[in-house]
Motif scaffolding. Structure first.
Motif, PDB file in Angstrom:
ATOM      1  N   UNK A   1       0.656  -1.161  -0.092  1.00 44.27           N
ATOM      2  CA  UNK A   1       0.180  -0.040   0.141  1.00 44.27           C
ATOM      3  C   UNK A   1       0.847   1.328   0.033  1.00 44.27           C
ATOM      4  N   UNK A   2       1.845   1.106   0.614  1.00 45.89           N
ATOM      5  CA  UNK A   2       2.970   2.493   0.613  1.00 45.89           C
ATOM      6  C   UNK A   2       3.430   2.790  -0.642  1.00 45.89           C
ATOM      7  N   UNK A   3       3.755   1.806  -1.569  1.00 40.76           N
ATOM      8  CA  UNK A   3       4.416   1.838  -2.850  1.00 40.76           C
ATOM      9  C   UNK A   3       3.130   2.218  -3.696  1.00 40.76           C
ATOM     10  N   UNK A   4       1.869   1.932  -3.276  1.00 37.88           N
ATOM     11  CA  UNK A   4       0.699   2.208  -4.242  1.00 37.88           C
ATOM     12  C   UNK A   4       0.416   3.776  -4.086  1.00 37.88           C
ATOM     13  N   UNK A   5       0.605   4.190  -2.691  1.00 35.14           N
ATOM     14  CA  UNK A   5       0.382   5.648  -2.486  1.00 35.14           C
ATOM     15  C   UNK A   5       1.219   6.501  -3.417  1.00 35.14           C
TER      16      UNK A   5
ATOM     17  N   UNK B   1      -2.029   4.460   7.509  1.00 38.22           N
ATOM     18  CA  UNK B   1      -2.218   5.810   7.537  1.00 38.22           C
ATOM     19  C   UNK B   1      -1.248   6.580   6.930  1.00 38.22           C
ATOM     20  N   UNK B   2       0.085   6.183   7.003  1.00 36.19           N
ATOM     21  CA  UNK B   2       1.110   6.769   6.406  1.00 36.19           C
ATOM     22  C   UNK B   2       1.008   7.051   4.893  1.00 36.19           C
ATOM     23  N   UNK B   3       0.090   6.167   4.198  1.00 37.85           N
ATOM     24  CA  UNK B   3      -0.021   6.336   2.904  1.00 37.85           C
ATOM     25  C   UNK B   3      -0.929   7.473   2.450  1.00 37.85           C
ATOM     26  N   UNK B   4      -1.616   7.949   3.549  1.00 35.70           N
ATOM     27  CA  UNK B   4      -2.461   9.025   2.831  1.00 35.70           C
ATOM     28  C   UNK B   4      -1.553  10.343   2.879  1.00 35.70           C
ATOM     29  N   UNK B   5      -0.795  10.850   3.832  1.00 39.51           N
ATOM     30  CA  UNK B   5      -0.004  12.126   3.494  1.00 39.51           C
ATOM     31  C   UNK B   5       1.135  11.646   2.213  1.00 39.51           C
ATOM     32  N   UNK B   6       1.276  10.502   1.977  1.00 36.62           N
ATOM     33  CA  UNK B   6       2.339  10.152   0.855  1.00 36.62           C
ATOM     34  C   UNK B   6       1.765  10.409  -0.343  1.00 36.62           C
TER      35      UNK B   6
END
Length: 622
Positions: free
Chosen positions: A147-151, A181-186
């Motif tokens: 998900x982080x990479x997706x963001x 939640x980190x993915x949102x600001x990313x």
């Protein structure tokens, strides 16, 4: 699920398609994208010579940067870039369908690359394929639980195509529900990165916002709310469109049956496969119907979300596939083969014309041939359609040799040196250029060299008969030297302020062109001049700052530059004030230099501007 052997087989198949596609590219001329094809190629190709082009908002920085290595090999190089990314986007659609558990996941690949609009876009140098690739990659990574990479990937969508910003809330919701939640600001990562990299060229950290090149209203008019639906045959084709609708109904039914507050697979398919496609489709339908955002109603824009349409359609097709497979697996394979052949036929039948020059292309080639055959290519060239510069092999960003469009509509020939060639066409001249043909024919300093028109006549954008006119500016000795000049705002951008018509500057207005003139129109030999400049201004700011009146002399590079801060003479708000300046002893030589007098709205102020006047006093004259 697929295994590695299946993946490798599909990759090998795609490599064969890539080789065949490259061969097609080398043997064809793509006319589908029109002048935008060439404009995007120019930015990518010349971005290595003029780095600011890599961060040009209209050209789309992410697309321009990624495609620029390919563009060094010519326009076919950037077409190969799109073909590679287009096929990769189809592969990711297949992989996404596999993760979703579809047994006929190969159908998502077929529905992607053989959707008519996507198919033709793979052979252009336009931005939609890059957007589609990043979008389906972001969706794939989400369902892969990366998900982080997706963001990070999704964060680049608005930099590839501005309207991508409307999809970010859908992904933010998905990331939040997954507790990443980190993915949102990313989701701001792409904006921050490109803003920082482009800052040296724009001197504004928020340049991606303040320099959006699309106005509120469109010069192209408006159309039907059903415009894109009516063009289904040319976008997805009826097979994919029908399957997509059926799949949407099936997925909704499954989701509701499980419970609307259960955020399981069906919910995320609705949120990240169906919703982005529908929202994007609806947004473009809205701006075209309302005549907003510079929309021309181009159906190619839907190509940017075709992989999602393909993955969605594959859900319904999977049911059909499994139904036949129960009886005989070969029937299922034959069904896929038949659909592939039918869709390929549709693509090549619908867009066969896109692989050869249009009538406008052919006439523009005639124009370039006329210029070359009559040895006019050595002169300064002014153009409206970038196609002519492309065919002449000129550097469009070398302002000492070429100029794009004419800002001074009242005196078209004034800014340019003697013998300048002006190529006006009724497509871009009337629309984007806002230059009526009569303004050129009425200019006594221009001579009509050639008119080129199709027989029989054909219509172009705006309902005009398509025509090309080639003018040349007369020699110096037939032109009266410029001494007095005034700018009338009855043409171009204007604002009706009670009893006057004036220019309305706002935070998006960086420059107001006052006068652009060839120095050969001012003098026959070197001379010094006092330049008196006056204008009226109505300030709209509480504290205006950095409104600079600039006088410069340029020829590819700047030879002379002087600026005065106008704000020091502004004493009130919402009141007209008359301002005078004198620039003393400015040395001017006749030649290819251009003298420019303009307002630089460096502080992004709001103000009204009118009654611009210039007087030249030759200090060598008695």
């Amino acid at each position: 699920m697929t295994n590695k052997k299946t993946d490798l087989t599909i990759i090998a198949f795609l490599l064969i398609i890539l080789v065949a596609g490259v061969y097609v590219i080398t043997k064809t001329y793509n006319s589908f994208g029109g002048a935008d094809n060439i404009a995007h190629y120019f930015a990518a190709h010349y971005g290595w010579k003029y780095p600011k082009l890599l961060f040009d908002h209209w050209s789309k920085p992410v697309f321009t940067i990624l495609s620029s290595p390919f563009a060094q090999f010519g326009i076919n190089g950037i077409r190969v870039y799109n073909l590679i990314l287009g096929l990769a986007g189809g592969f990711l659609a297949y992989k996404t369908a596999s993760i979703l558990g579809l047994k006929s996941s190969i159908s998502a690949l077929i529905f992607t690359i053989l959707s008519p609009i996507y198919f033709i876009l793979m052979f252009t140098s336009l931005t939609e394929i890059s957007f589609a690739f990043f979008l389906i990659l972001g969706v794939y990574l989400f369902f892969k639980d990366k998900i982080l990479w997706s963001s990070i990937i999704i964060s680049f969508l608005p930099i590839i195509r501005t309207e991508g910003i409307i999809l970010l809330p859908l992904f933010a919701l998905a990331y939040g529900l997954k507790k990443s939640y980190l993915s949102i600001p990313l989701l701001s990562f792409g904006f921050l990165l490109i803003s920082i990299l482009g800052y040296p060229f724009h001197n504004d950290f928020l340049w991606l916002i303040t320099e959006i090149p699309y106005g509120q209203d469109s010069i192209y008019g408006s159309g039907s709310w059903l415009h894109f639906i009516n063009n289904t045959k040319n976008i997805q084709g009826f097979i994919v469109f029908s399957l997509f609708i059926i799949s949407l109904i099936i997925t909704l039914r499954r989701y509701i049956k499980k419970g609307i507050f259960k955020f399981e697979n069906e919910f995320y398919i609705l949120l990240l496969v169906f919703a982005p496609f529908i929202l994007y489709y609806a947004a473009h339908s809205f701006v075209w119907a309302m005549g907003k955002g510079g929309s021309l109603g181009l159906i190619r824009v839907i190509g940017a979300v075709i992989p999602l349409s393909a993955v969605g359609a594959a859900i319904a097709f999977d049911i059909i596939y499994l139904f036949f497979k129960k009886y005989n697996k070969y029937i299922s394979y034959i069904l896929i083969a038949i659909i592939s052949v039918v869709m390929y036929y549709q693509c090549t039948h619908i867009y066969k014309w896109g692989f050869s020059p249009t009538k406008e292309d052919k006439l523009m080639q005639k124009t370039a041939d006329y210029i070359n055959n009559n040895e006019l290519n050595k002169n300064h060239i002014v153009y409206y359609d970038v196609n002519v510069i492309f065919k002449l092999g000129r550097d469009p960003y070398d302002n000492s040799k070429t100029s794009w469009m004419i800002a001074n509509r009242q005196h078209p020939s004034m800014p340019f040196p003697n013998s300048t060639i002006i190529v006006w066409d009724s497509h871009f001249g009337n629309n984007e250029g806002q230059m009526p043909l009569k303004n050129l024919t009425n200019d006594k300093n221009l001579v009509l060299l050639k008119k080129i028109a199709p027989n029989p006549p054909t219509k172009t954008l705006g309902g005009y008969n398509y025509e090309i006119y080639i003018f040349q500016k007369k020699k110096t000795d037939s032109i009266n030297k410029l001494r007095n000049y005034s700018l009338d705002f009855n043409n171009g951008d204007k604002f009706d302020d009670e009893d006057s018509i004036c220019f309305a500057a706002n935070s998006k207005t960086e420059y107001i062109n006052g006068l652009t003139v060839s120095t050969s129109n001012i003098c026959n030999k070197y001379s010094e001049f006092n330049i008196d400049i006056s204008f009226d201004i109505k300030n709209k700011m509480d504290i205006p700052k950095d409104i600079i009146l600039v006088v410069s002399i340029e020829n590819g590079k700047t030879y002379f530059y002087r600026g005065n801060d106008v704000t020091s003479n502004i004493n009130s708000k919402n009141k007209w004030e008359h301002i005078n300046y004198q620039f003393d002893k400015i040395g001017i030589s006749p030649g290819k230099e251009i003298l420019k007098i303009y307002i630089w709205n460096k502080g992004k102020n709001e103000f009204l501007f009118d009654n611009f006047k210039v007087h030249f006093t030759d200090l060598q004259m008695p």
